[in-house]
Design a protein around this motif. Structure first.
Motif, PDB file in Angstrom:
ATOM      1  N   ARG A 276       0.841  -1.213   0.000  1.00  0.00           N
ATOM      2  CA  ARG A 276       0.000   0.000   0.000  1.00  0.00           C
ATOM      3  C   ARG A 276       0.866   1.248   0.000  1.00  0.00           C
ATOM      4  O   ARG A 276       1.964   1.270   0.539  1.00  0.00           O
ATOM      5  CB  ARG A 276      -0.886   0.019   1.247  1.00  0.00           C
ATOM      6  N   LYS A 277       0.310   2.282  -0.639  1.00  0.00           N
ATOM      7  CA  LYS A 277       0.951   3.596  -0.617  1.00  0.00           C
ATOM      8  C   LYS A 277      -0.149   4.622  -0.765  1.00  0.00           C
ATOM      9  O   LYS A 277      -0.745   4.778  -1.825  1.00  0.00           O
ATOM     10  CB  LYS A 277       1.956   3.730  -1.765  1.00  0.00           C
ATOM     11  N   GLU A 278      -0.452   5.280   0.330  1.00  0.00           N
ATOM     12  CA  GLU A 278      -1.521   6.288   0.364  1.00  0.00           C
ATOM     13  C   GLU A 278      -2.814   5.660  -0.156  1.00  0.00           C
ATOM     14  O   GLU A 278      -3.286   4.687   0.423  1.00  0.00           O
ATOM     15  CB  GLU A 278      -1.096   7.527  -0.424  1.00  0.00           C
ATOM     16  N   ARG A 279      -3.405   6.157  -1.237  1.00  0.00           N
ATOM     17  CA  ARG A 279      -4.678   5.612  -1.732  1.00  0.00           C
ATOM     18  C   ARG A 279      -4.480   4.435  -2.699  1.00  0.00           C
ATOM     19  O   ARG A 279      -5.436   3.920  -3.271  1.00  0.00           O
ATOM     20  CB  ARG A 279      -5.478   6.718  -2.430  1.00  0.00           C
ATOM     21  N   LEU A 280      -3.253   4.010  -2.864  1.00  0.00           N
ATOM     22  CA  LEU A 280      -2.955   2.937  -3.817  1.00  0.00           C
ATOM     23  C   LEU A 280      -2.742   1.617  -3.080  1.00  0.00           C
ATOM     24  O   LEU A 280      -2.157   1.593  -1.992  1.00  0.00           O
ATOM     25  CB  LEU A 280      -1.697   3.270  -4.628  1.00  0.00           C
ATOM     26  N   LYS A 281      -3.220   0.527  -3.699  1.00  0.00           N
ATOM     27  CA  LYS A 281      -2.968  -0.801  -3.154  1.00  0.00           C
ATOM     28  C   LYS A 281      -2.702  -1.750  -4.311  1.00  0.00           C
ATOM     29  O   LYS A 281      -3.413  -1.723  -5.324  1.00  0.00           O
ATOM     30  CB  LYS A 281      -4.165  -1.307  -2.351  1.00  0.00           C
ATOM     31  N   VAL A 282      -1.684  -2.562  -4.161  1.00  0.00           N
ATOM     32  CA  VAL A 282      -1.337  -3.552  -5.183  1.00  0.00           C
ATOM     33  C   VAL A 282      -1.299  -4.922  -4.538  1.00  0.00           C
ATOM     34  O   VAL A 282      -0.792  -5.084  -3.424  1.00  0.00           O
ATOM     35  CB  VAL A 282       0.034  -3.246  -5.822  1.00  0.00           C
ATOM     36  N   THR A 283      -1.854  -5.918  -5.242  1.00  0.00           N
ATOM     37  CA  THR A 283      -1.719  -7.310  -4.817  1.00  0.00           C
ATOM     38  C   THR A 283      -0.999  -8.080  -5.910  1.00  0.00           C
ATOM     39  O   THR A 283      -0.998  -7.679  -7.080  1.00  0.00           O
ATOM     40  CB  THR A 283      -3.091  -7.951  -4.547  1.00  0.00           C
ATOM     41  N   PHE A 284      -0.379  -9.186  -5.513  1.00  0.00           N
ATOM     42  CA  PHE A 284       0.424  -9.973  -6.448  1.00  0.00           C
ATOM     43  C   PHE A 284       0.205 -11.439  -6.111  1.00  0.00           C
ATOM     44  O   PHE A 284       0.610 -11.893  -5.042  1.00  0.00           O
ATOM     45  CB  PHE A 284       1.893  -9.587  -6.285  1.00  0.00           C
ATOM     46  N   ASP A 285      -0.473 -12.157  -6.990  1.00  0.00           N
ATOM     47  CA  ASP A 285      -0.771 -13.572  -6.759  1.00  0.00           C
ATOM     48  C   ASP A 285      -0.004 -14.382  -7.799  1.00  0.00           C
ATOM     49  O   ASP A 285      -0.400 -14.435  -8.971  1.00  0.00           O
ATOM     50  CB  ASP A 285      -2.293 -13.817  -6.882  1.00  0.00           C
ATOM     51  N   THR A 286       1.106 -15.003  -7.371  1.00  0.00           N
ATOM     52  CA  THR A 286       1.956 -15.727  -8.321  1.00  0.00           C
ATOM     53  C   THR A 286       1.325 -17.048  -8.754  1.00  0.00           C
ATOM     54  O   THR A 286       1.732 -17.600  -9.780  1.00  0.00           O
ATOM     55  CB  THR A 286       3.350 -15.980  -7.733  1.00  0.00           C
ATOM     56  N   THR A 287       0.336 -17.529  -7.992  1.00  0.00           N
ATOM     57  CA  THR A 287      -0.361 -18.751  -8.396  1.00  0.00           C
ATOM     58  C   THR A 287      -1.324 -18.448  -9.535  1.00  0.00           C
ATOM     59  O   THR A 287      -1.367 -19.162 -10.542  1.00  0.00           O
ATOM     60  CB  THR A 287      -1.126 -19.354  -7.212  1.00  0.00           C
ATOM     61  N   LEU A 288      -2.090 -17.384  -9.376  1.00  0.00           N
ATOM     62  CA  LEU A 288      -3.006 -16.945 -10.429  1.00  0.00           C
ATOM     63  C   LEU A 288      -2.285 -16.208 -11.550  1.00  0.00           C
ATOM     64  O   LEU A 288      -2.875 -15.965 -12.599  1.00  0.00           O
ATOM     65  CB  LEU A 288      -4.080 -16.022  -9.848  1.00  0.00           C
ATOM     66  N   LYS A 289      -1.032 -15.807 -11.311  1.00  0.00           N
ATOM     67  CA  LYS A 289      -0.259 -14.996 -12.260  1.00  0.00           C
ATOM     68  C   LYS A 289      -1.027 -13.701 -12.556  1.00  0.00           C
ATOM     69  O   LYS A 289      -1.301 -13.338 -13.713  1.00  0.00           O
ATOM     70  CB  LYS A 289       0.032 -15.772 -13.538  1.00  0.00           C
ATOM     71  N   GLN A 290      -1.330 -13.012 -11.460  1.00  0.00           N
ATOM     72  CA  GLN A 290      -2.158 -11.818 -11.589  1.00  0.00           C
ATOM     73  C   GLN A 290      -1.778 -10.783 -10.547  1.00  0.00           C
ATOM     74  O   GLN A 290      -1.441 -11.111  -9.412  1.00  0.00           O
ATOM     75  CB  GLN A 290      -3.631 -12.202 -11.389  1.00  0.00           C
ATOM     76  N   SER A 291      -1.868  -9.513 -10.958  1.00  0.00           N
ATOM     77  CA  SER A 291      -1.729  -8.408 -10.026  1.00  0.00           C
ATOM     78  C   SER A 291      -2.948  -7.512 -10.166  1.00  0.00           C
ATOM     79  O   SER A 291      -3.414  -7.266 -11.285  1.00  0.00           O
ATOM     80  CB  SER A 291      -0.464  -7.612 -10.316  1.00  0.00           C
ATOM     81  N   LEU A 292      -3.448  -7.060  -9.036  1.00  0.00           N
ATOM     82  CA  LEU A 292      -4.549  -6.097  -9.024  1.00  0.00           C
ATOM     83  C   LEU A 292      -4.025  -4.780  -8.467  1.00  0.00           C
ATOM     84  O   LEU A 292      -3.274  -4.763  -7.482  1.00  0.00           O
ATOM     85  CB  LEU A 292      -5.706  -6.602  -8.164  1.00  0.00           C
ATOM     86  N   PHE A 293      -4.460  -3.694  -9.091  1.00  0.00           N
ATOM     87  CA  PHE A 293      -4.042  -2.344  -8.698  1.00  0.00           C
ATOM     88  C   PHE A 293      -5.306  -1.567  -8.367  1.00  0.00           C
ATOM     89  O   PHE A 293      -6.207  -1.446  -9.198  1.00  0.00           O
ATOM     90  CB  PHE A 293      -3.284  -1.699  -9.861  1.00  0.00           C
ATOM     91  N   HIS A 294      -5.393  -1.073  -7.123  1.00  0.00           N
ATOM     92  CA  HIS A 294      -6.583  -0.375  -6.668  1.00  0.00           C
ATOM     93  C   HIS A 294      -6.247   1.078  -6.354  1.00  0.00           C
ATOM     94  O   HIS A 294      -5.205   1.350  -5.733  1.00  0.00           O
ATOM     95  CB  HIS A 294      -7.134  -1.015  -5.385  1.00  0.00           C
ATOM     96  N   ILE A 295      -7.139   1.975  -6.750  1.00  0.00           N
ATOM     97  CA  ILE A 295      -7.065   3.363  -6.316  1.00  0.00           C
ATOM     98  C   ILE A 295      -8.362   3.638  -5.563  1.00  0.00           C
ATOM     99  O   ILE A 295      -9.457   3.604  -6.155  1.00  0.00           O
ATOM    100  CB  ILE A 295      -6.947   4.352  -7.500  1.00  0.00           C
ATOM    101  N   THR A 296      -8.269   3.891  -4.269  1.00  0.00           N
ATOM    102  CA  THR A 296      -9.470   4.172  -3.485  1.00  0.00           C
ATOM    103  C   THR A 296      -9.765   5.670  -3.507  1.00  0.00           C
ATOM    104  O   THR A 296      -8.865   6.481  -3.753  1.00  0.00           O
ATOM    105  CB  THR A 296      -9.301   3.709  -2.034  1.00  0.00           C
ATOM    106  N   ALA A 297     -11.024   5.999  -3.275  1.00  0.00           N
ATOM    107  CA  ALA A 297     -11.466   7.404  -3.253  1.00  0.00           C
ATOM    108  C   ALA A 297     -10.919   8.148  -4.466  1.00  0.00           C
ATOM    109  O   ALA A 297     -10.257   9.177  -4.341  1.00  0.00           O
ATOM    110  CB  ALA A 297     -11.034   8.075  -1.953  1.00  0.00           C
ATOM    111  N   SER A 298     -11.180   7.602  -5.637  1.00  0.00           N
ATOM    112  CA  SER A 298     -10.571   8.135  -6.859  1.00  0.00           C
ATOM    113  C   SER A 298     -10.964   9.588  -7.112  1.00  0.00           C
ATOM    114  O   SER A 298     -12.045  10.042  -6.721  1.00  0.00           O
ATOM    115  CB  SER A 298     -10.968   7.269  -8.050  1.00  0.00           C
ATOM    116  N   GLN A 299     -10.061  10.299  -7.771  1.00  0.00           N
ATOM    117  CA  GLN A 299     -10.232  11.718  -8.072  1.00  0.00           C
ATOM    118  C   GLN A 299      -9.991  11.927  -9.566  1.00  0.00           C
ATOM    119  O   GLN A 299      -9.254  11.156 -10.188  1.00  0.00           O
ATOM    120  CB  GLN A 299      -9.210  12.536  -7.273  1.00  0.00           C
TER     121      GLN A 299
END
Lengths: 121, 111
Positions: free
Chosen positions: B58-81
């Motif tokens: 996490r970094k401020e309003r940003l969140k990243v996940t990394f799933d090496t089994t699914l071979k996927q990353s999700l990038f979230h921006i909360t309270a978007s502007q």
């Protein structure tokens, strides 16, 4: 400015002309990359320098593309006999760290310049 | 063959909502994954790096996940502007030090 500087920002060339694109990386940065970004696409790797050594040129699309970094700082990407498919933004990026097998550390984040937009007519 | 896919070319959301961008890859085994932001006519700017042994960063309003089994990353921006509107690029950090980029997702946040 302390960032990566590229020039020219815009270049229009007639097909068949040679062009040279310059990159001034952040002072002291060991690694320097060139990427090509076509419209609507992500950057694609062209070549990599660690100091003055060109360690990887596997992404250069043809022998018309040539890059150098003779003193380990400024780099020039040269494209000979330009063709329309060379039209793209050419991005330069630098990093303070070298390749893992040499420096024992990952390259990490890259610091990009604003790019040079080449249009070949 | 090796492939990186970002879920959509464009994503439109309303201000205040959470934006979720997806990056999927095949036939790679990156130890690190990075996310960059790119504004029109500008170079990419680094946002976050996540390691294979980290599930979430996490970094401020940003969140990243990394799933090496699914071979996927999700990038979230909360309270978007509206100022978050840009193209977001995921990049796989390869063992040889190169970054392999996806095509990017263009995010538009409407007021």
């Amino acid at each position: 400015g302390a960032g990566v500087s590229q020039s020219p920002r815009y270049k229009v060339a007639k097909r068949g002309q040679d062009v040279a694109l310059r990159c001034d990386p952040i002072s002291g940065h060991v690694s320097l990359f060139w990427y090509q970004q076509a419209l609507g696409q992500g950057p694609e790797f062209l070549t990599y320098f660690q100091n003055e050594a060109q360690l990887d040129k596997s992404g250069l699309p043809s022998d018309r593309f040539f890059a150098e970094r003779p003193e380990g700082s400024v780099s020039t990407l040269k494209i000979q006999r330009t063709q329309q498919e060379d039209s793209a933004v050419y991005l330069c990026a630098s990093s303070p760290r070298g390749r893992p097998e040499l420096a024992g550390a990952r390259t990490g984040e890259l610091f990009f310049g604003e790019g040079s937009r080449l249009t070949v007519l | 063959s090796q492939k990186i896919e970002q879920n959509s070319e464009a994503l439109n959301i309303q201000e205040g909502k959470t934006a979720t961008l997806t990056c999927n890859y095949t036939n790679y085994s990156p130890a690190y994954l990075q996310w960059y932001r790119q504004d029109p006519g500008r170079g990419p700017v680094f946002l976050l790096l996540i390691r294979e042994n980290e599930k979430e960063k996490r970094k401020e309003r940003l969140k990243v996940t990394f799933d090496t089994t699914l071979k996927q990353s999700l990038f979230h921006i909360t309270a978007s502007q509206p100022a978050d509107s840009a193209t977001y690029l995921c990049a796989l950090d390869m063992e040889n030090g190169n970054l392999i980029f996806g095509k990017g997702t263009k995010l538009s946040v409407k007021p």
